[in-house]
Design a protein around this motif. Structure first.
Motif: not given
Lengths: 134, 134
Positions: B26-38
Motif C-alpha cells: 500500500l505504501i508503494d501504491n499510495l506513496g504515504s505511510i499514513a495513507a497506507a495505514g489508514r
C-alpha cells in the motif's frame, strides 16, 4: 534457520493453523484435552472450545472424547483427526521446500544482528518519528 | 477456494507476514505511510512502528521517507523493499502450488455447511461440556 508458519482459511469462518494442529498433536500424545491445553498454557475451556471448533469444521469429529472410566474421561484423535494433522504438516513441508530459494534470498538480505535492545530502539524511534512529522 | 497465509520467522525477533507485506504494498501504491495505514484501519503510529521494525530487520531500509516538500513528506519502497515484497509473494505462490493436493484433501473433508449460528453452537457446547466433565 527461517521457519514458515501457515494458516489455511477454508472460508470466512473456518481456518486451521499452528495452534490448533499443535493442540491436536498433543491430544494424540497425551490422551487428554486438559493435559494438551495445559502444555500449551491454555485453560481447559479454551482448549475445549478450539477442539469443538475443529470438530465442527469437518464432516466428522477430529477428536473423540470418552467420558468417565476409572481414570476419568480421555480424548483421542479420530482417523480423520490424524489425517488432518498429516495433511497440514505435509502442506507445511511442501511449502518450505518449494519456497526455499525465495526464503534464502530474504534471509540473505537480513541485517547482520537482530534488532537493538528495546530501549535503544525506543529512543531512535522517538527521534525519527519527530523528524518525520516535522 | 482455500487461502494460504504465511508468516516467515527469521529468528526470535524478526518475522514478516501478511500484515507487513500488505502495508508495504500500500505504501508503494499510495506513496504515504499514513495513507497506507489508514487503508488498513491502523493509526499512523502503528503503521510507522511496523515500517520501522521491517526497516531494522533487513540490511538496508525497505521504506524511504521524504520529509517536507510542497505536499508534505511522502514514502516509497526502496529497491530492497520491492524485492522483499516480491520474494514474499513468490513464497506464497510456490507454497500454494506445492501444497495444492493436501489442501484439496483437507477441503474435501470439510462439513457441507459452515458452523451453525452462534446460539445453537452455544447450547450444544454447554450440553457436551457437561457430559465431558461428568
Amino acid at each position: 534457520m527461517p521457519r514458515l508458519t501457515l494458516r489455511i482459511d477454508f472460508d470466512q469462518n473456518r481456518a486451521i493453523g499452528p495452534g490448533k494442529i499443535k493442540l491436536l498433536e498433543l491430544i494424540d500424545n497425551l490422551g487428554s484435552i486438559a493435559a494438551a491445553g495445559r502444555q500449551m498454557g491454555m485453560s481447559y475451556r479454551r482448549a475445549w472450545l478450539l477442539v469443538d471448533s475443529v470438530n465442527h469444521c469437518f464432516r466428522h469429529p477430529v477428536v473423540a472424547s470418552q467420558a468417565g472410566g476409572q481414570h476419568g474421561g480421555g480424548a483421542s484423535l479420530t482417523e480423520l483427526g490424524r489425517a488432518v494433522v498429516r495433511h497440514y504438516r505435509a502442506v507445511e513441508s511442501a511449502a518450505q521446500t518449494a519456497a526455499a530459494a525465495d526464503i534464502e534470498a530474504l534471509s540473505a538480505a537480513l541485517a547482520e544482528r537482530g534488532p537493538e535492545p528495546a530501549d535503544t530502539v525506543g529512543r531512535k524511534t522517538h527521534r525519527l518519528a519527530l523528524s518525520l512529522t516535522t
